[in-house]
Design a protein around this motif. Structure first.
Motif, PDB file in Angstrom:
ATOM      1  N   TYR A  53       0.930  -1.242  -0.155  1.00 52.26           N
ATOM      2  CA  TYR A  53       0.192   0.246   0.289  1.00 52.26           C
ATOM      3  C   TYR A  53       0.823   1.414  -0.024  1.00 52.26           C
ATOM      4  CZ  TYR A  53      -3.162   3.783   2.446  1.00 52.26           C
ATOM      5  OH  TYR A  53      -3.352   5.353   2.120  1.00 52.26           O
ATOM      6  N   ALA A  54       2.214   1.429   0.775  1.00 54.11           N
ATOM      7  CA  ALA A  54       2.740   2.523   0.835  1.00 54.11           C
ATOM      8  C   ALA A  54       3.216   2.770  -0.275  1.00 54.11           C
ATOM      9  CB  ALA A  54       3.653   2.425   1.975  1.00 54.11           C
ATOM     10  N   CYS A  55       4.289   1.388  -1.081  1.00 52.38           N
ATOM     11  CA  CYS A  55       4.883   1.773  -1.931  1.00 52.38           C
ATOM     12  C   CYS A  55       3.573   2.758  -3.093  1.00 52.38           C
ATOM     13  CB  CYS A  55       5.774   0.298  -2.312  1.00 52.38           C
ATOM     14  SG  CYS A  55       6.588   0.673  -3.961  1.00 52.38           S
ATOM     15  N   ILE A  56       2.559   1.722  -3.484  1.00 53.20           N
ATOM     16  CA  ILE A  56       1.665   2.422  -3.720  1.00 53.20           C
ATOM     17  C   ILE A  56       1.221   3.831  -4.038  1.00 53.20           C
ATOM     18  CG2 ILE A  56      -0.750   2.223  -5.468  1.00 53.20           C
ATOM     19  CD1 ILE A  56      -0.702  -0.838  -4.794  1.00 53.20           C
ATOM     20  N   GLU A  57       1.021   3.993  -2.531  1.00 55.32           N
ATOM     21  CA  GLU A  57       0.490   5.420  -2.563  1.00 55.32           C
ATOM     22  C   GLU A  57       2.202   6.676  -2.413  1.00 55.32           C
ATOM     23  OE1 GLU A  57      -1.800   7.291  -1.209  1.00 55.32           O
ATOM     24  OE2 GLU A  57      -2.810   4.967  -1.825  1.00 55.32           O
ATOM     25  N   THR A  58       2.808   5.814  -2.677  1.00 53.95           N
ATOM     26  CA  THR A  58       4.479   6.640  -3.118  1.00 53.95           C
ATOM     27  C   THR A  58       5.283   6.935  -4.390  1.00 53.95           C
ATOM     28  OG1 THR A  58       5.686   5.694  -1.903  1.00 53.95           O
ATOM     29  CG2 THR A  58       4.834   7.116  -0.370  1.00 53.95           C
ATOM     30  N   GLY A  59       4.594   6.406  -4.848  1.00 53.70           N
ATOM     31  CA  GLY A  59       5.011   5.608  -6.340  1.00 53.70           C
ATOM     32  C   GLY A  59       6.150   4.698  -6.635  1.00 53.70           C
ATOM     33  N   CYS A  60       6.632   3.838  -5.823  1.00 52.76           N
ATOM     34  CA  CYS A  60       7.514   3.321  -5.519  1.00 52.76           C
ATOM     35  C   CYS A  60       8.611   4.629  -5.329  1.00 52.76           C
ATOM     36  CB  CYS A  60       7.524   2.079  -6.771  1.00 52.76           C
ATOM     37  SG  CYS A  60       5.860   1.224  -6.624  1.00 52.76           S
ATOM     38  N   ARG A  61       8.909   4.740  -5.516  1.00 55.74           N
ATOM     39  CA  ARG A  61       9.817   5.812  -4.620  1.00 55.74           C
ATOM     40  C   ARG A  61      10.730   5.415  -3.472  1.00 55.74           C
ATOM     41  NH1 ARG A  61       6.791  10.071  -4.817  1.00 55.74           N
ATOM     42  NH2 ARG A  61       7.126  10.818  -2.578  1.00 55.74           N
ATOM     43  N   PRO A  62      12.289   5.662  -4.393  1.00 54.29           N
ATOM     44  CA  PRO A  62      13.275   4.650  -3.275  1.00 54.29           C
ATOM     45  C   PRO A  62      12.829   6.011  -2.089  1.00 54.29           C
ATOM     46  CG  PRO A  62      14.373   5.027  -5.295  1.00 54.29           C
ATOM     47  CD  PRO A  62      13.078   5.626  -5.627  1.00 54.29           C
ATOM     48  N   ASP A  63      13.560   5.040  -0.299  1.00 53.61           N
ATOM     49  CA  ASP A  63      12.967   5.951   0.454  1.00 53.61           C
ATOM     50  C   ASP A  63      12.556   6.120   0.908  1.00 53.61           C
ATOM     51  OD1 ASP A  63      16.181   4.624   0.329  1.00 53.61           O
ATOM     52  OD2 ASP A  63      16.414   6.808  -0.858  1.00 53.61           O
ATOM     53  N   ASP A  64      10.785   5.979   0.457  1.00 49.80           N
ATOM     54  CA  ASP A  64      10.188   7.258   0.871  1.00 49.80           C
ATOM     55  C   ASP A  64       9.273   5.802   1.640  1.00 49.80           C
ATOM     56  OD1 ASP A  64       9.844   9.292  -0.624  1.00 49.80           O
ATOM     57  OD2 ASP A  64       8.851  10.007  -2.020  1.00 49.80           O
ATOM     58  N   VAL A  65       9.391   5.327   1.885  1.00 47.26           N
ATOM     59  CA  VAL A  65       8.528   3.982   2.885  1.00 47.26           C
ATOM     60  C   VAL A  65       9.620   3.115   3.998  1.00 47.26           C
ATOM     61  CG1 VAL A  65       7.320   1.430   2.993  1.00 47.26           C
ATOM     62  CG2 VAL A  65       7.408   3.117   0.543  1.00 47.26           C
ATOM     63  N   ARG A  66       9.330   3.967   5.067  1.00 44.58           N
ATOM     64  CA  ARG A  66      10.421   2.961   5.794  1.00 44.58           C
ATOM     65  C   ARG A  66      10.196   2.003   6.867  1.00 44.58           C
ATOM     66  NH1 ARG A  66      10.719   8.681   6.577  1.00 44.58           N
ATOM     67  NH2 ARG A  66      11.633   9.625   4.805  1.00 44.58           N
ATOM     68  N   LEU A  67      10.565   1.568   7.085  1.00 43.69           N
ATOM     69  CA  LEU A  67      10.229   0.388   8.435  1.00 43.69           C
ATOM     70  C   LEU A  67       9.973   0.865   9.758  1.00 43.69           C
ATOM     71  CD1 LEU A  67      10.801  -3.016   7.425  1.00 43.69           C
ATOM     72  CD2 LEU A  67       8.599  -1.676   6.934  1.00 43.69           C
ATOM     73  N   ALA A  68       9.572   1.410  10.770  1.00 43.50           N
ATOM     74  CA  ALA A  68       9.535   1.707  12.007  1.00 43.50           C
ATOM     75  C   ALA A  68      10.131   0.366  12.890  1.00 43.50           C
ATOM     76  CB  ALA A  68       8.167   2.158  12.629  1.00 43.50           C
ATOM     77  N   ALA A  69      10.726   0.980  13.919  1.00 43.93           N
ATOM     78  CA  ALA A  69      11.906   0.466  14.801  1.00 43.93           C
ATOM     79  C   ALA A  69      10.850  -0.600  15.699  1.00 43.93           C
ATOM     80  CB  ALA A  69      12.969   0.369  15.439  1.00 43.93           C
ATOM     81  N   ASP A  70      10.340   0.882  16.418  1.00 38.22           N
ATOM     82  CA  ASP A  70       9.517   1.376  17.114  1.00 38.22           C
ATOM     83  C   ASP A  70       8.154   0.789  16.969  1.00 38.22           C
ATOM     84  OD1 ASP A  70      10.739   1.613  19.396  1.00 38.22           O
ATOM     85  OD2 ASP A  70      11.154   3.369  18.654  1.00 38.22           O
ATOM     86  N   PRO A  71       6.762   0.661  17.855  1.00 37.17           N
ATOM     87  CA  PRO A  71       5.190   0.423  17.903  1.00 37.17           C
ATOM     88  C   PRO A  71       4.842   1.840  17.020  1.00 37.17           C
ATOM     89  CG  PRO A  71       5.613  -0.608  19.661  1.00 37.17           C
ATOM     90  CD  PRO A  71       7.000   0.201  19.435  1.00 37.17           C
ATOM     91  N   ILE A  72       4.383   2.097  16.561  1.00 35.91           N
ATOM     92  CA  ILE A  72       3.760   2.973  15.933  1.00 35.91           C
ATOM     93  C   ILE A  72       1.926   3.671  16.373  1.00 35.91           C
ATOM     94  CG2 ILE A  72       2.331   4.215  13.457  1.00 35.91           C
ATOM     95  CD1 ILE A  72       4.560   2.794  12.001  1.00 35.91           C
ATOM     96  N   ALA A  73       1.894   5.096  16.972  1.00 34.39           N
ATOM     97  CA  ALA A  73       0.599   5.073  17.115  1.00 34.39           C
ATOM     98  C   ALA A  73      -0.640   5.820  15.676  1.00 34.39           C
ATOM     99  CB  ALA A  73       0.665   6.508  18.124  1.00 34.39           C
ATOM    100  N   PHE A  74      -1.412   5.096  15.517  1.00 37.76           N
ATOM    101  CA  PHE A  74      -2.351   5.069  14.903  1.00 37.76           C
ATOM    102  C   PHE A  74      -3.552   5.611  15.069  1.00 37.76           C
ATOM    103  CE2 PHE A  74      -5.329   3.586  11.757  1.00 37.76           C
ATOM    104  CZ  PHE A  74      -4.183   3.743   9.810  1.00 37.76           C
ATOM    105  N   ARG A  75      -4.266   6.427  15.161  1.00 37.74           N
ATOM    106  CA  ARG A  75      -5.799   7.022  15.129  1.00 37.74           C
ATOM    107  C   ARG A  75      -6.563   6.511  14.094  1.00 37.74           C
ATOM    108  NH1 ARG A  75      -4.997  12.368  16.949  1.00 37.74           N
ATOM    109  NH2 ARG A  75      -3.030  12.716  15.580  1.00 37.74           N
ATOM    110  N   LEU A  76      -7.577   6.601  14.272  1.00 42.40           N
ATOM    111  CA  LEU A  76      -8.158   6.589  13.322  1.00 42.40           C
ATOM    112  C   LEU A  76      -9.507   7.899  13.539  1.00 42.40           C
ATOM    113  CD1 LEU A  76     -10.113   3.219  13.274  1.00 42.40           C
ATOM    114  CD2 LEU A  76      -8.752   4.721  11.627  1.00 42.40           C
ATOM    115  N   THR A  77      -9.476   9.223  13.534  1.00 42.79           N
ATOM    116  CA  THR A  77     -10.573  10.324  13.184  1.00 42.79           C
ATOM    117  C   THR A  77     -11.276  10.312  12.394  1.00 42.79           C
ATOM    118  OG1 THR A  77      -8.941  11.376  11.942  1.00 42.79           O
ATOM    119  CG2 THR A  77      -8.183  11.281  14.741  1.00 42.79           C
TER     120      THR A  77
END
Length: 77
Positions: A53-77
């Motif tokens: 999903y992230a790759c498609i959203e960024t146009g698969c540009r190098p370095d635009d998708v990163r993996l997090a080392a720590d938990p990510i806070a995700f909120r639905l608003t």
């Protein structure tokens, strides 16, 4: 022997680039992809789905998708 050079066409500025994405797990272990600034993203069944999903959203540009080392806070608003 002189070589005739063809001038290059002018470079047009691109539209605003899609945001970078951070992929990882939230505090409950769900895979998430979140855009920089938190204005887009989602919850996914697998890590691969979140990265795709992230790759498609960024146009698969190098370095635009990163993996997090720590938990990510995700909120639905």
């Amino acid at each position: 022997m002189p070589v005739a050079l063809t001038p290059l066409p002018p470079v047009r500025p691109h539209a605003a680039a899609p945001p970078s994405y951070l992929v990882g797990q939230d505090g409950e272990g769900h895979w998430v992809a979140v855009a920089a600034g938190g204005r887009a993203g989602g919850i996914f069944r697998t890590r691969q789905d979140a990265i795709r999903y992230a790759c498609i959203e960024t146009g698969c540009r190098p370095d635009d998708v990163r993996l997090a080392a720590d938990p990510i806070a995700f909120r639905l608003t």
